[in-house]
Design a protein around this motif. Structure first.
Motif, PDB file in Angstrom:
ATOM      1  N   THR A   1      35.240  46.762  35.320  1.00 26.07           N
ATOM      2  CA  THR A   1      34.582  46.912  36.759  1.00 26.07           C
ATOM      3  C   THR A   1      33.969  48.255  36.544  1.00 26.07           C
ATOM      4  N   LEU A   2      34.737  49.487  36.464  1.00 24.14           N
ATOM      5  CA  LEU A   2      33.968  50.791  36.495  1.00 24.14           C
ATOM      6  C   LEU A   2      32.978  50.957  35.558  1.00 24.14           C
ATOM      7  N   LEU A   3      33.150  50.489  34.311  1.00 27.60           N
ATOM      8  CA  LEU A   3      32.350  50.399  33.341  1.00 27.60           C
ATOM      9  C   LEU A   3      30.987  49.727  33.660  1.00 27.60           C
ATOM     10  N   SER A   4      31.057  48.463  34.115  1.00 20.36           N
ATOM     11  CA  SER A   4      29.904  47.675  34.493  1.00 20.36           C
ATOM     12  C   SER A   4      29.128  48.515  35.799  1.00 20.36           C
ATOM     13  N   GLU A   5      29.784  48.895  36.421  1.00 19.16           N
ATOM     14  CA  GLU A   5      29.059  49.845  37.387  1.00 19.16           C
ATOM     15  C   GLU A   5      28.273  50.873  36.810  1.00 19.16           C
ATOM     16  N   LEU A   6      29.105  51.559  35.874  1.00 17.80           N
ATOM     17  CA  LEU A   6      28.344  52.666  35.171  1.00 17.80           C
ATOM     18  C   LEU A   6      27.068  52.354  34.365  1.00 17.80           C
ATOM     19  N   ALA A   7      27.378  51.111  33.782  1.00 24.42           N
ATOM     20  CA  ALA A   7      25.917  50.590  33.006  1.00 24.42           C
ATOM     21  C   ALA A   7      24.954  50.378  34.171  1.00 24.42           C
ATOM     22  N   ALA A   8      25.192  49.742  35.262  1.00 25.93           N
ATOM     23  CA  ALA A   8      24.299  49.484  36.250  1.00 25.93           C
ATOM     24  C   ALA A   8      23.668  50.567  36.799  1.00 25.93           C
ATOM     25  N   THR A   9      24.223  51.946  36.744  1.00 28.84           N
ATOM     26  CA  THR A   9      23.409  52.980  37.479  1.00 28.84           C
ATOM     27  C   THR A   9      22.536  53.513  36.318  1.00 28.84           C
ATOM     28  N   PHE A  10      22.544  52.938  34.964  1.00 25.39           N
ATOM     29  CA  PHE A  10      21.541  53.423  34.079  1.00 25.39           C
ATOM     30  C   PHE A  10      20.506  52.182  33.712  1.00 25.39           C
ATOM     31  N   GLY A  11      20.571  51.196  34.696  1.00 20.70           N
ATOM     32  CA  GLY A  11      19.726  50.104  34.606  1.00 20.70           C
ATOM     33  C   GLY A  11      20.227  49.291  33.214  1.00 20.70           C
ATOM     34  N   ARG A  12      21.476  49.176  32.938  1.00 21.88           N
ATOM     35  CA  ARG A  12      21.683  48.476  31.630  1.00 21.88           C
ATOM     36  C   ARG A  12      22.577  47.409  32.246  1.00 21.88           C
ATOM     37  N   ARG A  13      23.005  46.573  31.401  1.00 18.08           N
ATOM     38  CA  ARG A  13      24.282  45.277  31.525  1.00 18.08           C
ATOM     39  C   ARG A  13      25.308  45.584  30.553  1.00 18.08           C
ATOM     40  N   LEU A  14      26.374  45.487  30.854  1.00  9.17           N
ATOM     41  CA  LEU A  14      27.511  45.476  29.965  1.00  9.17           C
ATOM     42  C   LEU A  14      28.305  44.333  30.404  1.00  9.17           C
TER      43      LEU A  14
ATOM     44  N   MET B   1      27.747  59.253  36.706  1.00  6.53           N
ATOM     45  CA  MET B   1      28.645  58.129  36.742  1.00  6.53           C
ATOM     46  C   MET B   1      29.010  57.856  38.360  1.00  6.53           C
ATOM     47  N   PRO B   2      29.526  56.606  38.260  1.00  9.87           N
ATOM     48  CA  PRO B   2      29.903  56.139  39.680  1.00  9.87           C
ATOM     49  C   PRO B   2      31.129  57.169  40.262  1.00  9.87           C
ATOM     50  N   PRO B   3      31.149  57.133  41.576  1.00 10.26           N
ATOM     51  CA  PRO B   3      32.149  57.985  42.186  1.00 10.26           C
ATOM     52  C   PRO B   3      33.649  57.719  41.677  1.00 10.26           C
ATOM     53  N   GLN B   4      33.694  56.442  41.496  1.00  7.56           N
ATOM     54  CA  GLN B   4      35.236  56.047  41.208  1.00  7.56           C
ATOM     55  C   GLN B   4      35.704  56.552  39.860  1.00  7.56           C
ATOM     56  N   LEU B   5      34.663  56.330  38.848  1.00  8.78           N
ATOM     57  CA  LEU B   5      34.846  57.059  37.583  1.00  8.78           C
ATOM     58  C   LEU B   5      35.033  58.456  37.581  1.00  8.78           C
ATOM     59  N   ILE B   6      34.322  59.206  38.372  1.00  5.09           N
ATOM     60  CA  ILE B   6      34.307  60.810  38.474  1.00  5.09           C
ATOM     61  C   ILE B   6      35.742  61.125  38.931  1.00  5.09           C
ATOM     62  N   GLU B   7      36.369  60.289  39.929  1.00  6.76           N
ATOM     63  CA  GLU B   7      37.422  60.855  40.438  1.00  6.76           C
ATOM     64  C   GLU B   7      38.709  60.558  39.657  1.00  6.76           C
ATOM     65  N   LEU B   8      38.459  59.471  38.791  1.00  5.35           N
ATOM     66  CA  LEU B   8      39.557  59.234  37.917  1.00  5.35           C
ATOM     67  C   LEU B   8      39.691  60.226  36.599  1.00  5.35           C
ATOM     68  N   ILE B   9      38.485  60.575  36.256  1.00  3.87           N
ATOM     69  CA  ILE B   9      38.568  61.464  34.872  1.00  3.87           C
ATOM     70  C   ILE B   9      38.039  62.848  35.146  1.00  3.87           C
ATOM     71  N   GLU B  10      37.856  63.237  36.425  1.00  4.40           N
ATOM     72  CA  GLU B  10      37.372  64.635  36.570  1.00  4.40           C
ATOM     73  C   GLU B  10      38.172  65.658  36.180  1.00  4.40           C
ATOM     74  N   PRO B  11      39.410  65.470  36.253  1.00  2.50           N
ATOM     75  CA  PRO B  11      40.239  66.629  35.483  1.00  2.50           C
ATOM     76  C   PRO B  11      39.803  66.654  34.171  1.00  2.50           C
ATOM     77  N   LEU B  12      39.654  65.800  33.424  1.00  2.00           N
ATOM     78  CA  LEU B  12      39.756  65.864  31.893  1.00  2.00           C
ATOM     79  C   LEU B  12      38.198  66.439  31.462  1.00  2.00           C
ATOM     80  N   LEU B  13      37.128  66.078  32.602  1.00  2.00           N
ATOM     81  CA  LEU B  13      35.706  66.565  32.330  1.00  2.00           C
ATOM     82  C   LEU B  13      35.719  67.911  32.618  1.00  2.00           C
TER      83      LEU B  13
END
Length: 356
Positions: free
Chosen positions: A52-65, A1-13
């Motif tokens: 934006t966060l979801l689009s960045e996530l998709a890009a890290t997997f070589g995917r488009r969203l 996951m991109p750092p921004q998304l990790i920081e936001l949902i890390e307590p839940l994970l």
């Protein structure tokens, strides 16, 4: 996951009591916690931010969203799975859910302690595995199919060679001789897809003692049934279905989708010959998981596949929000008991299969 998304949902994970996280738009977040859905404060500030966060996530997997590709599945290295859908398909804005992998693999003793099944059912399942019966684990989403499948695999002797076909890395295997194959989606150019059908056909060439398919959901049913009918006894599979009868109906439908010209009766003959046991797993109204049926596939009766329940969970009521009930044998004695005797597996038939 991109750092921004990790920081936001890390307590839940990192919360071990949370098994699944659901986000329905940027301002609606909840989770499955100890079997119940619990509302949580949203860490997101706007729909644009979440997109934006979801689009960045998709890009890290070589995917488009984006609008032309509004749905995506992701699997993280630890086995955590994520599915997301965005506008215009989703009318509530960006939506995603994350299913976490348990940090510790459960054991048969854990299932007994949780009341998922009882001692006789566990003994019977172990005998089925040692007698190389073909078993299908059926259940709805979140019912615990993968956990039960993992525990059944742990019952297989280490001397045997297993080839596992997975859509996602869900199993945590302790087995000594195991080969794991995983499907692959097509790339952005629509190339490179590897399907479960491809992998099952490959598995049959790899000298497996048993072939295990973690989730049947398409034409690979026909290949799995063919493998069971061509000497790969003791194979295992799982699929989404709400009852034993529904499991058989779904398998018929998926097998027929490969070649609609094959008569339905022929498909049923193949399934009846291949399958021995269907185990039905359910998530009950109080969030607990139970094996509610263990059924024998008896064979064809007329043009229908006949089954007979061997064990079942009988619900007697609800007390203080908790489901009450008990496990019992039905009185049906399986036709395959000779397979147990041939393997030197002895059991007190009268005690094991007498109703409680």
């Amino acid at each position: 996951m991109p750092p921004q998304l990790i920081e936001l949902i890390e307590p839940l994970l990192n919360d071990p009591t949370i098994m699944e996280i659901m986000v329905d738009g940027y301002d609606k977040v909840y989770a499955e916690k100890r079997g119940a859905l619990v509302d949580l404060p949203s860490p997101f500030t706007s729909e644009d931010q979440l997109l934006t966060l979801l689009s960045e996530l998709a890009a890290t997997f070589g995917r488009r969203l984006d609008e032309s590709n509004p749905m995506a599945d992701f699997r993280f290295p630890d086995g955590t799975r994520m599915f997301t859908v965005i506008p215009p398909i989703s009318l509530k804005g960006p939506v995603f859910n994350i299913r976490k992998m348990p940090q510790q693999q459960l054991t048969g003793e854990d299932l007994l302690r949780f009341g998922t099944l009882d001692e006789d059912m566990m003994t019977f399942l172990r005998a089925c595995v040692l007698a190389t019966l073909n078993i299908v684990v059926s259940g709805g989403t979140g019912s615990g199919k993968t956990t039960v499948l993992n525990i059944i695999i742990d019952m297989i002797p280490d001397s045997e060679r297993l080839v596992i076909v997975q859509h996602n890395a869900e199993l945590r295997l302790k087995h000594q001789r195991v080969v794991v194959l995983e499907t692959r989606p097509a790339n952005l150019e629509g190339k490179g897809e590897v399907t479960a059908r491809d992998l099952i056909q490959a598995a049959m060439k790899m000298r497996p003692d048993r072939i295990i398919v973690t989730e049947l959901h398409a034409g690979e049913v026909q290949d799995a049934v063919t493998a069971m009918n061509t000497g790969h006894d003791g194979s295992l599979a799982s699929l989404h279905a709400v009852s034993v009868r529904d499991a058989l109906a779904r398998m018929e439908l998926m097998a027929a989708s490969v070649d609609p010209t094959v008569p339905l009766l022929r498909i049923r003959e193949m399934m009846a010959s291949a399958l021995d046991v269907i185990l039905q797993q359910e998530r009950l109204s109080d969030g607990t998981r139970r094996i509610t049926r263990i059924s024998e596939v008896v064979g064809l009766q007329g043009d229908q596949i006949a089954t007979q329940d061997i064990f079942e969970f009988r619900q007697t009521g609800i007390k203080d929000g908790k489901v009450q009930g008990y496990f019992t044998a039905t009185g049906h004695i399986p036709h395959f008991l000779s397979r147990f005797r041939d393997r030197g597996i002895n059991m007190d038939v009268q005690k094991m299969f007498s109703p409680r």
